[in-house]
Design an enzyme around this catalytic site. Structure first.
Site, PDB file in Angstrom:
ATOM      1  N   ASP A   1     -27.841  -4.176 -11.955  1.00  0.00           N
ATOM      2  CA  ASP A   1     -27.070  -4.378 -13.354  1.00  0.00           C
ATOM      3  C   ASP A   1     -26.590  -5.717 -13.109  1.00  0.00           C
ATOM      4  O   ASP A   1     -27.285  -6.887 -12.970  1.00  0.00           O
ATOM      5  CB  ASP A   1     -26.101  -3.430 -13.706  1.00  0.00           C
ATOM      6  CG  ASP A   1     -25.453  -3.312 -15.099  1.00  0.00           C
ATOM      7  OD1 ASP A   1     -26.176  -2.893 -15.810  1.00  0.00           O
ATOM      8  OD2 ASP A   1     -24.489  -3.939 -15.448  1.00  0.00           O
ATOM      9  N   TRP A   2     -25.299  -6.180 -13.715  1.00  0.00           N
ATOM     10  CA  TRP A   2     -24.774  -7.326 -13.927  1.00  0.00           C
ATOM     11  C   TRP A   2     -24.594  -7.880 -12.491  1.00  0.00           C
ATOM     12  O   TRP A   2     -24.390  -9.226 -12.309  1.00  0.00           O
ATOM     13  CB  TRP A   2     -23.446  -7.390 -14.397  1.00  0.00           C
ATOM     14  CG  TRP A   2     -23.335  -7.867 -15.891  1.00  0.00           C
ATOM     15  CD1 TRP A   2     -23.526  -6.928 -16.919  1.00  0.00           C
ATOM     16  CD2 TRP A   2     -23.550  -9.168 -16.380  1.00  0.00           C
ATOM     17  NE1 TRP A   2     -23.658  -7.688 -18.284  1.00  0.00           N
ATOM     18  CE2 TRP A   2     -23.374  -8.991 -17.893  1.00  0.00           C
ATOM     19  CE3 TRP A   2     -23.548 -10.384 -15.961  1.00  0.00           C
ATOM     20  CZ2 TRP A   2     -23.718 -10.055 -18.767  1.00  0.00           C
ATOM     21  CZ3 TRP A   2     -23.537 -11.313 -16.673  1.00  0.00           C
ATOM     22  CH2 TRP A   2     -23.699 -11.299 -18.116  1.00  0.00           C
TER      23      TRP A   2
ATOM     24  N   TRP B   1     -28.304  -0.216 -25.774  1.00  0.00           N
ATOM     25  CA  TRP B   1     -27.044  -0.081 -24.919  1.00  0.00           C
ATOM     26  C   TRP B   1     -26.047  -1.183 -25.599  1.00  0.00           C
ATOM     27  O   TRP B   1     -24.901  -0.730 -25.744  1.00  0.00           O
ATOM     28  CB  TRP B   1     -27.237  -0.267 -23.435  1.00  0.00           C
ATOM     29  CG  TRP B   1     -26.203  -1.024 -22.706  1.00  0.00           C
ATOM     30  CD1 TRP B   1     -25.820  -1.867 -22.346  1.00  0.00           C
ATOM     31  CD2 TRP B   1     -24.943  -0.082 -22.106  1.00  0.00           C
ATOM     32  NE1 TRP B   1     -24.636  -2.165 -21.645  1.00  0.00           N
ATOM     33  CE2 TRP B   1     -24.000  -0.867 -21.656  1.00  0.00           C
ATOM     34  CE3 TRP B   1     -24.606   1.303 -22.543  1.00  0.00           C
ATOM     35  CZ2 TRP B   1     -22.891  -0.539 -21.095  1.00  0.00           C
ATOM     36  CZ3 TRP B   1     -23.744   1.887 -21.729  1.00  0.00           C
ATOM     37  CH2 TRP B   1     -22.673   1.029 -21.117  1.00  0.00           C
TER      38      TRP B   1
ATOM     39  N   ASP C   1     -33.951   5.253 -15.469  1.00  0.00           N
ATOM     40  CA  ASP C   1     -33.097   4.486 -16.226  1.00  0.00           C
ATOM     41  C   ASP C   1     -33.680   3.995 -17.663  1.00  0.00           C
ATOM     42  O   ASP C   1     -34.777   3.657 -17.677  1.00  0.00           O
ATOM     43  CB  ASP C   1     -32.743   3.112 -15.268  1.00  0.00           C
ATOM     44  CG  ASP C   1     -32.172   2.026 -16.068  1.00  0.00           C
ATOM     45  OD1 ASP C   1     -31.509   2.194 -17.132  1.00  0.00           O
ATOM     46  OD2 ASP C   1     -32.007   1.136 -15.229  1.00  0.00           O
TER      47      ASP C   1
ATOM     48  N   HIS D   1     -29.967   4.658 -14.054  1.00  0.00           N
ATOM     49  CA  HIS D   1     -29.383   3.224 -14.032  1.00  0.00           C
ATOM     50  C   HIS D   1     -28.604   3.017 -12.966  1.00  0.00           C
ATOM     51  O   HIS D   1     -28.815   2.095 -12.203  1.00  0.00           O
ATOM     52  CB  HIS D   1     -28.819   2.808 -15.284  1.00  0.00           C
ATOM     53  CG  HIS D   1     -28.303   1.591 -15.350  1.00  0.00           C
ATOM     54  ND1 HIS D   1     -29.098   0.590 -15.463  1.00  0.00           N
ATOM     55  CD2 HIS D   1     -26.975   0.956 -15.312  1.00  0.00           C
ATOM     56  CE1 HIS D   1     -28.373  -0.771 -15.665  1.00  0.00           C
ATOM     57  NE2 HIS D   1     -27.149  -0.372 -15.439  1.00  0.00           N
TER      58      HIS D   1
END
Length: 459
Positions: free
Chosen positions: A284-285, A325, A411, A440
């Site tokens: 993710d980030w 999202w 995901d 995810h």
């Protein structure tokens, strides 16, 4: 004009003390106030000049404004105001203009008190209104709050910045599967005094260091199933909480968060800990930021373990799943983080899901959760887009280390199509490890991934 205490003074002062305690929890000087009319509280106030960028937002002024709105009149005749600290000249003047019947304060203020300590604005018979004043009600309780607040700032190695919040430590007690001791630093130039939390386990000079970077809305708790496997191999594991997440400080303003700033914090963090022989672990980030780090100091890195993430370069449209999202976050900024994890991970216990809510006790602590979806670069000139294009070229043509990719196939945001595109950009990356049951947050199936990764990077 002085007065004698009323039998209800202590009761109302305790309500003002509760407001003062609430102010302290948000980093404001602990002063609270209530306004009472006919034996009923009609307004409350707590110090808020820092949060509101307002030098007039003393507890008394906040309470007076609220009382005037309640009564529909700026004259507060027949009202009493209770405040935990002797009012200053500004607040005393406002009280006189409001024509309060009575002012009751707790602790005296020898530096700025305008009800008898430095001066007494209420003791002028020339004024066209006389307000009765009573001091010293529960004075020690109010003074205790103030002493504790300023003592913590004197002795705390990492004092809380005025424009930030800090999640109380008791929110992180007895979290399932998370036994590790916290570590903190606050003296990185980019932090400017913000306290950053990180885990640091295993030998300091291990032959391999796993640097585990989380995403939004997770924190280092996300790696609890992978860390034991990595440590068992004799490695060191470092897992920071991004500012705004986990046990790290949380700026109050959404606008405090930018792509470039968070990246700079991570670069300085890696340099401060002098991390070497690093396997960069991202999702993710953690990937949006983390994949831009090795190109600045490639000699520090030996490997890359990449899970559901992307490089947002601005020249490729963001995935439909991510756009959905981002829209959900904008429409539901107070979404339940625990529920988010439980929906995609039915194998998790209720306590494990609840642990993801621990850093975010209220709306004030959630600025990063609101800010991050909009920070993903979408256009060519967005913050971070050019860095991401440089990083994509680095991974394609300059990366010399080992790589491993794991994909959670359930995901809907950054799933297999996005990851296959990223895979094509990483030089020498073998076929991905597919995790059919994972969504995810791939790390919730992380034990098997970590076992494979330890074998891969120690081969």
């Amino acid at each position: 004009m002085p007065s004698v205490p009323h039998q209800d003074d202590a009761h109302f002062m305790r309500l003002a003390l509760a407001e003062a305690s609430a102010a302290a929890e948000t980093g404001e000087v602990p002063v609270g106030a209530v306004v009472v009319k006919d034996g009923r509280v009609i307004a409350t106030g707590r110090n808020a000049p820092i949060d509101g960028h307002d030098p007039t937002a003393h507890a008394e002024i906040v309470a007076l404004r609220a009382a005037a709105q309640t009564l529909g009149n700026y004259r507060l005749e027949g009202c009493s105001l209770y405040v935990t600290l002797e009012p200053c000249a500004m607040c005393s003047g406002a009280m006189l203009h409001a024509r309060l019947a009575r002012v009751v304060f707790g602790a005296a203020d020898p530096k700025t008190g305008a009800a008898g300590s430095v001066l007494n604005l209420f003791d002028h018979t020339q004024l066209n209104h006389q307000t009765v004043v009573q001091g010293g009600v529960l004075a020690e309780e109010g003074a205790h709050l103030l002493r504790g607040f300023f003592k913590e700032r004197r002795v705390n190695l990492h004092p809380l910045r005025d424009d930030a919040l800090r999640t109380p430590d008791d929110r992180f007690q007895v979290l399932p599967g998370y036994p590790w001791a916290p570590h903190y630093l606050s003296d990185l130039p980019a932090l400017d005094g913000l306290r950053m939390h990180y885990l640091d386990e295993g030998p300091a000079h291990a032959s391999l260091t796993w640097l585990c970077l989380h995403g939004n809305p997770a924190w280092s708790y996300l790696y609890r199933k992978m860390i034991p496997v990595m440590l068992a191999s004799g490695a060191r594991v470092v897992a920071p909480d991004l500012i705004g997440f986990g046990r790290s400080d949380k700026p109050k303003k959404d606008s405090a968060h930018t792509f470039t700033w968070h990246r700079q914090v991570l670069l300085e963090f890696i340099e401060r800990l002098d991390l070497r022989n690093v396997v960069l672990v991202v999702q993710d980030w953690g990937g949006l930021l983390g994949l831009t780090l090795p190109m600045e100091a490639p000699e520090r890195y030996r490997g890359l373990l990449v899970m559901n993430t992307t490089l947002a370069t601005g020249d490729v449209p963001l995935s439909p799943g991510f756009l959905a999202w981002r829209s959900m976050c904008a429409q539901n900024p107070e979404y339940d983080v625990a529920r988010l994890f439980s929906r995609g991970n039915p194998q998790m216990s209720a306590d494990e899901c609840a642990a993801y809510n621990a850093p975010f006790p209220d709306r004030g602590h959630r600025a990063a959760l609101r800010a991050f979806p909009a920070l993903v670069p979408e256009q060519l000139d967005d913050d971070g887009a050019a860095l991401s294009r440089r990083a994509k070229a680095f991974w394609s043509t300059q990366w010399k280390g080992q790589s491993l990719m794991a994909i959670g196939q359930q995901d809907p945001v950054l799933g297999e199509p996005v990851m296959r595109a990223l895979h094509a950009s990483i030089h020498g990356c073998p076929d991905p490890l597919l995790i059919p049951q994972a969504g995810h947050f791939v790390q919730e199936h992380g034990e098997a991934i970590a076992l494979t990764a330890v074998r891969h990077f120690n081969a």
